[in-house]
Write a protein that holds these residues in place. Structure first.
Motif: not given
Length: 267
Positions: A89-94, A113-115
């Protein structure tokens, strides 16, 4: 001629290939010194997740949660790590990382992981700060536990009762030979020690290993000392919980919880 004994290494892991690692004597566990204490492995996985992020996209995402599941014991032997992005994701990833020994997966971690952004004007917490490390008496984990890992840390502790304490830990042992790691990875390489800091009963009376560890972090730590406000609870059916509010010299920074399997010693 007298031959000087070989000096102990000053690191927990040596990287022998891109994602292959060897533990040092400092990784030996408390329940069995022939098995790895899982704390350094948690730090290594955190470092590799951050390194993987940086190589893919830079440091635009911060770690908000790390959830580790321990699928089995990890011997004092070489192992490899696997990584994948589960939810890009652009602003959130797992992101998921796994420790594999032989054909068996021993540890899995999933990290949100968060922006990252400038929220300084909103920052704060109602949680009270801990006394500074110098205000607590020195304590040796090795007075209760065997293994190389507990001997590699310095601790200062005030125990209110078995199962309830405040303590600080620090280590001069590098997580990775010849490598730099972030303050967050260094923190995660220490926090699994919480379960052994204030046992409700002596290890000779019951085993109470943790099956997991989940950490929620609101910021990266500052300084070398990590503080723990820790409580340990045992349920009547053999399930336990070690819960810690995490601190550094600037105050609270997150929490960590560990699910325990409580096994009384045979009469």
């Amino acid at each position: 001629m007298t031959v000087a004994p070989e000096a102990e290494p000053a690191w927990y892991f040596e990287q022998v290939a891109e994602l292959d690692f060897v533990p040092s004597v400092h990784v030996g566990g408390g329940w069995n010194p022939a098995e790895q204490h899982i704390a350094p492995a948690f730090g290594l996985l955190t470092h590799l997740i951050e390194q993987h992020r940086d190589q893919r996209r830079g440091r635009d995402l911060a770690i908000g949660r790390l959830s580790f599941d321990i699928l089995g014991v990890l011997p004092m032997a070489p192992f490899r790590v696997e990584l994948e992005v589960v939810r890009p994701g652009r602003t959130i990833e797992l992101v998921e990382a796994r420790i594999v020994h032989g054909a068996r997966t021993a540890v899995i971690v999933r990290a949100w992981l968060l922006a990252a952004g400038d929220c300084a004007r909103l920052a704060g917490s109602p949680l009270a700060a801990m006394p500074a490390p110098a205000e607590l008496p020195a304590w040796e984990f090795a007075s209760v536990w065997p293994g190389g890992f507990v001997r590699s840390v310095q601790a200062r502790r005030r125990e209110q009762a078995p199962g309830r304490c405040l303590f600080w830990v620090n280590t001069q042992t590098a997580l990775l030979k010849g490598g730099q790691v972030s303050p967050t990875a260094r923190l995660m390489g220490l926090i699994d020690i919480a379960n052994g800091a204030t046992p409700r009963v002596a290890p000779s009376q019951a085993a109470f290993p943790n099956l997991d560890l989940t950490a929620h972090l609101v910021r990266a730590p500052v300084g070398s000392w990590i503080g723990f406000d820790t409580s340990v609870s045992f349920g009547a059916a053999g399930v336990g919980l070690t819960h810690s509010v995490l601190h550094d010299i600037e105050g609270p920074l997150g929490v960590a919880s560990q699910c325990l399997t409580v096994r009384p010693a045979a009469a």
